[in-house]
Motif scaffolding. Structure first.
Motif, PDB file in Angstrom:
ATOM      1  N   UNK A   9       0.924  -1.252  -0.004  1.00 21.22           N
ATOM      2  CA  UNK A   9      -0.038   0.013  -0.242  1.00 21.22           C
ATOM      3  C   UNK A   9       0.741   1.147  -0.012  1.00 21.22           C
ATOM      4  N   UNK A  10       2.169   1.123   0.844  1.00 25.26           N
ATOM      5  CA  UNK A  10       2.848   2.347   1.033  1.00 25.26           C
ATOM      6  C   UNK A  10       3.657   2.565  -0.456  1.00 25.26           C
ATOM      7  N   UNK A  11       3.834   1.689  -1.104  1.00 23.24           N
ATOM      8  CA  UNK A  11       4.436   1.613  -2.311  1.00 23.24           C
ATOM      9  C   UNK A  11       3.530   2.303  -3.518  1.00 23.24           C
ATOM     10  N   UNK A  12       2.352   1.967  -3.457  1.00 23.64           N
ATOM     11  CA  UNK A  12       1.164   2.268  -4.095  1.00 23.64           C
ATOM     12  C   UNK A  12       1.047   3.937  -4.094  1.00 23.64           C
ATOM     13  N   UNK A  13       0.890   4.233  -2.598  1.00 18.50           N
ATOM     14  CA  UNK A  13       0.592   5.677  -2.155  1.00 18.50           C
ATOM     15  C   UNK A  13       1.790   6.427  -2.871  1.00 18.50           C
ATOM     16  N   UNK A  14       2.997   5.984  -2.857  1.00 19.90           N
ATOM     17  CA  UNK A  14       4.013   7.031  -3.320  1.00 19.90           C
ATOM     18  C   UNK A  14       3.926   6.960  -4.810  1.00 19.90           C
ATOM     19  N   UNK A  15       3.237   5.989  -5.483  1.00 17.54           N
ATOM     20  CA  UNK A  15       3.048   6.421  -6.829  1.00 17.54           C
ATOM     21  C   UNK A  15       1.916   7.122  -7.271  1.00 17.54           C
ATOM     22  N   UNK A  16       1.293   7.671  -6.379  1.00 21.95           N
ATOM     23  CA  UNK A  16      -0.022   8.478  -6.631  1.00 21.95           C
ATOM     24  C   UNK A  16      -1.268   7.976  -6.582  1.00 21.95           C
ATOM     25  N   UNK A  17      -1.507   6.622  -6.199  1.00 19.48           N
ATOM     26  CA  UNK A  17      -2.622   6.068  -6.182  1.00 19.48           C
ATOM     27  C   UNK A  17      -3.498   6.341  -5.075  1.00 19.48           C
ATOM     28  N   UNK A  18      -4.737   6.753  -5.217  1.00 20.93           N
ATOM     29  CA  UNK A  18      -5.658   6.930  -4.286  1.00 20.93           C
ATOM     30  C   UNK A  18      -6.199   5.790  -3.807  1.00 20.93           C
ATOM     31  N   UNK A  19      -6.157   5.323  -2.466  1.00 26.15           N
ATOM     32  CA  UNK A  19      -6.545   4.029  -1.739  1.00 26.15           C
ATOM     33  C   UNK A  19      -7.861   4.281  -0.874  1.00 26.15           C
TER      34      UNK A  19
END
Length: 511
Positions: A201-211
């Protein structure tokens, strides 16, 4: 360079959408006899984790299914990257950059892991046939990126519930969506797997994904979420930054009342040994399991996924009979070759996976609740006493606060937590002497958790012997008189309540 491009992409989304990748305004959704959502709102920023909180039936999953294109709202607007959209189907939502991981897993068990991930997007060779080698390669690359150790060629039916959850997560990530919805993603995994998921999740957040992260677990909220929104009874309550509130603030917003005890473990008289397991083994799964269970005792069963906890429970109940060893009830050796044998001995088993092994999804709540009790009687002149069993089921519905317009509602229309309550009610109606609970509060909201814990304590006070399997260590520690720990099919120790803590349990679970 990459981080700069990601930052620029997030900034462009914020400029277009006023800081939000997704906006929901005035959404209303009705089902027969139930207003699921009433004038709710929700906003998601890119590059953030937004937790959605609320009791079962609060409307969380319904709103997410609207965002994912599964349901159509009766009224209201949805804006995606600043533009108003109508989401006509799940495929439409996916093509617009919205992916959802459902609480109830929806993998096709007869297909391989790779086939499930790339279905309808399979790589093709030069003559148009599916390139299985390339599909396997792409899956391995995806799993390497996410740190998942699962064979892409394995059939999904051979995977544990936790492994299937990770496959669902990988599938959702593979769409490279701007919006990723996770509905109770940790309900079937242990703390070790939770940490793995949080890294993803932290990796996706760093890529700009809204979770969007739906959970009932308070510790997860404060560890992973940037902000949260609370729903109650189909209405929007409020949104706050996680840093601005306490756990008690959230609970008050969710349930509209104080919950002073999450684990209301009450003293019960622990008396005679009712169940004795000696050197129980199931070839290739678990080995030489021995323990005793006494009347009035709650025995917690802890261990990492794959430790064999569920397998032991299923062997005792006759789902998959043990290949060697002895089971004694009241000192008498018994042969448990089937669940029917176990029920005749006064046992009940709440299974881990309510969808696959618990609910009859096409049947009503009443039919699901009464089915086990009917095997024990409730007949008059050879016919089912509908009035008697109906009254018992209605009383149990009220005790467990099952939210439904009536008992004839199909169980598939209930939220996951309310389905779980119906299954618990099913087994309580059999008046068991030995109650085995496998993840009893999985997918259950904070208020109902306390009620179910209180119910378990009362059953122990009434002399029922309880085996409780849970992946949540606070639950195990809070409710158990003793804790039995397993690792890779072996029992590694039993701890008394006074000496048990998370460190000791994890040391035994990781041996």
């Amino acid at each position: 360079m990459v981080s700069t491009l990601v930052t620029q992409a997030i900034d462009r989304i914020r400029d277009r959408a006023g800081g939000y990748v997704l906006e929901i305004e005035g959404i209303r959704k009705e089902f027969p006899g139930v207003v699921a959502l009433d004038d709710v709102q929700f906003r998601l920023r890119p590059g953030t984790v937004h937790a959605l909180m609320g009791e079962n039936g609060a409307g969380k999953s319904t709103l997410m299914k609207i965002i994912a294109g599964i349901y159509t709202p009766d009224r209201g607007t949805i804006r995606l990257r600043g533009e108003e959209v109508t989401l006509e189907s799940p495929l439409d939502a996916l093509e617009r950059g919205i992916a959802m991981i459902h609480q109830e897993l929806a993998l096709m068990t007869w297909m391989t892991v790779a086939e499930n991930i790339w279905i309808r997007r399979e790589p093709r060779n030069r003559i148009g046939l599916i390139d299985h080698a390339e599909m396997t390669r792409k899956t391995r690359a995806l799993f390497e990126q996410l740190g998942i150790e699962i064979d892409p060629t394995a059939e999904v039916s051979t995977l544990t519930v936790a492994q299937r959850q990770m496959v669902e997560i990988a599938k959702a990530v593979s769409f490279e969506s701007d919006v990723l919805i996770m509905d109770e993603p940790t309900s079937a995994i242990t703390e070790t797997e939770v940490e793995h998921l949080f890294r993803i999740i932290r990796g996706l957040r760093a890529k700009g994904v809204g979770i969007v992260y739906i959970t009932h677990k308070m510790n997860e909220l404060f560890e992973i979420a940037d902000e949260f929104s609370v729903f109650r009874d189909g209405s929007y309550v409020g949104t706050h930054a996680s840093a601005d509130v306490t756990r008690d603030d959230i609970i008050r917003m969710m349930v509209g009342r104080e919950i002073t005890e999450m684990f209301p473990k009450e003293e019960a008289e622990i008396t005679d040994v009712i169940l004795s397991v000696e050197n129980l083994s199931l070839a290739g799964v678990f080995h030489d399991i021995s323990f005793e269970l006494r009347k009035g005792e709650i025995l917690g069963l802890a261990g990492l996924v794959g430790s064999g906890r569920t397998n032991v429970a299923e062997a005792i109940f006759g789902v998959t009979p043990a290949t060697s060893g002895t089971i004694r009830i009241d000192g008498r050796a018994v042969e448990i070759a089937s669940p029917a044998d176990a029920m005749r001995e006064g046992m009940a088993l709440l299974t881990e996976d309510r969808k696959d092994t618990g609910c009859f999804l096409q049947l009503s709540i009443l039919e699901n609740m009464q089915i086990a009790a009917l095997m024990q009687g409730h007949t008059r002149a050879g016919f089912v006493d509908e009035a008697q069993i109906g009254a018992l089921c209605e009383d149990m519905r009220k005790r467990l606060r099952v939210k439904t317009p009536d008992m004839e509602e199909r169980i598939e229309n209930l939220s996951g937590g309310n389905q779980q309550k119906v299954l618990i009610a099913r087994w309580l109606l059999t008046r068991p002497r030995i109650l085995i609970l496998d993840e009893p509060t999985r997918g259950i909201d904070v208020g109902a958790k306390a009620e179910i814990h209180r119910l378990i304590s009362r059953l122990a006070q009434d002399g029922v012997a309880v085996i409780m399997i849970s992946s949540e260590l606070p639950e195990v520690l809070g409710m158990s008189d003793r804790v039995m720990v397993m690792h890779e099919g072996h029992m590694t120790g039993i701890l008394d309540r006074a000496e048990a803590d998370q460190v000791k349990i994890m040391e035994l679970a990781a041996r």
